[in-house]
Design an enzyme around this catalytic site. Structure first.
Site, PDB file in Angstrom:
ATOM      1  N   SER A   1      11.877 -10.008  29.920  1.00 22.77           N
ATOM      2  CA  SER A   1      10.749  -9.068  29.811  1.00 22.77           C
ATOM      3  C   SER A   1      11.065  -8.005  28.758  1.00 22.77           C
ATOM      4  CB  SER A   1      10.484  -8.396  31.158  1.00 22.77           C
ATOM      5  OG  SER A   1      10.228  -9.355  32.133  1.00 22.77           O
TER       6      SER A   1
ATOM      7  N   ARG B   1      20.218 -17.358  33.363  1.00 22.95           N
ATOM      8  CA  ARG B   1      20.127 -17.652  31.937  1.00 22.95           C
ATOM      9  C   ARG B   1      21.517 -17.747  31.317  1.00 22.95           C
ATOM     10  NH1 ARG B   1      16.142 -12.746  31.271  1.00 22.95           N
ATOM     11  NH2 ARG B   1      17.500 -12.212  32.981  1.00 22.95           N
TER      12      ARG B   1
ATOM     13  N   LYS C   1      12.369   3.269  38.490  1.00 19.34           N
ATOM     14  CA  LYS C   1      12.169   2.678  37.154  1.00 19.34           C
ATOM     15  C   LYS C   1      10.807   3.100  36.621  1.00 19.34           C
ATOM     16  CE  LYS C   1      14.889  -1.584  36.923  1.00 19.34           C
ATOM     17  NZ  LYS C   1      14.792  -3.053  36.914  1.00 19.34           N
TER      18      LYS C   1
ATOM     19  N   HIS D   1       9.887 -16.941  33.524  1.00 17.36           N
ATOM     20  CA  HIS D   1       9.598 -16.741  34.955  1.00 17.36           C
ATOM     21  C   HIS D   1       8.659 -17.850  35.466  1.00 17.36           C
ATOM     22  CE1 HIS D   1      10.216 -12.199  34.058  1.00 17.36           C
ATOM     23  NE2 HIS D   1      11.204 -12.544  34.844  1.00 17.36           N
TER      24      HIS D   1
END
Ligand code: ADP
Length: 159
Positions: A127, A89, A40, A16
């Protein structure tokens, strides 16, 4: 041009930070916006994540850290941002990100999504991976900033 870099950042990783550093060279200002998603269950509170991001981006002058609830395009409009910055990614990111970019375009035609390709040494980094390693006592010093590594170690030590 102002760019919003929205995400969960639970926690922020070196991947990040790399996107933020590169984005800050392309845009006048980058606002790192932590999405507060009530559905979440995050590892760190939004306030803690803001503190972590602020500390590890303090070397970049044109970065601001904030949080938001709701639609990213609404948040972007409120802050006069013309760009949503996202990182790519692997191929599976592409599908999800393209869907999101198209959806956001239908909601606000004036806001562009700009993708930066990951720096290749961070292409595996997320993460979730960091949380998984830390949970089992592994070293994450090469994956996150020092302050985040300390926060993660104390979090899992206390569990
Ligand atoms: P979200 O929950 O919105 O996917 P994340 O915090 O996981 O939020 O990621 C925010 C953005 O950063 C996404 O666009 C994601 O693809 C990108 N990103 C995450 N990790 C990396 C990395 N290692 N390299 C480049 N971009 C990344």
């Amino acid at each position: 041009m102002i760019a919003i870099y929205p995400g969960s950042f639970d926690p922020i990783t070196l991947g990040h930070i790399d996107i933020i550093e590169r984005g800050a060279k392309l845009f006048d200002r980058v606002i790192v916006a932590v999405l507060s998603n009530p559905s979440k269950k995050p590892l760190f509170t939004v306030d803690k994540r803001i503190e972590q991001i602020t500390e590890c981006t303090q070397h970049i002058a044109n970065v601001k850290v904030d949080s938001f609830v709701g639609l990213t395009v609404e948040y972007a409009k409120l802050h006069h941002a013309g760009v949503l910055l996202r990182g790519l990614r692997v191929l599976s990111d592409f599908e999800k990100e393209l869907q999101m970019a198209h959806t956001n375009k239908t909601l606000n035609h004036d806001i562009e999504t700009v993708f930066l390709a990951t720096t290749k040494e961070y292409s595996f980094l997320s993460s979730s991976i960091v949380k998984e390693i830390a949970q089992f006592g592994g070293t994450i010093d090469h994956l996150v900033s020092e302050n985040v590594a300390q926060d993660m170690y104390s979090k899992y030590q206390n569990q």
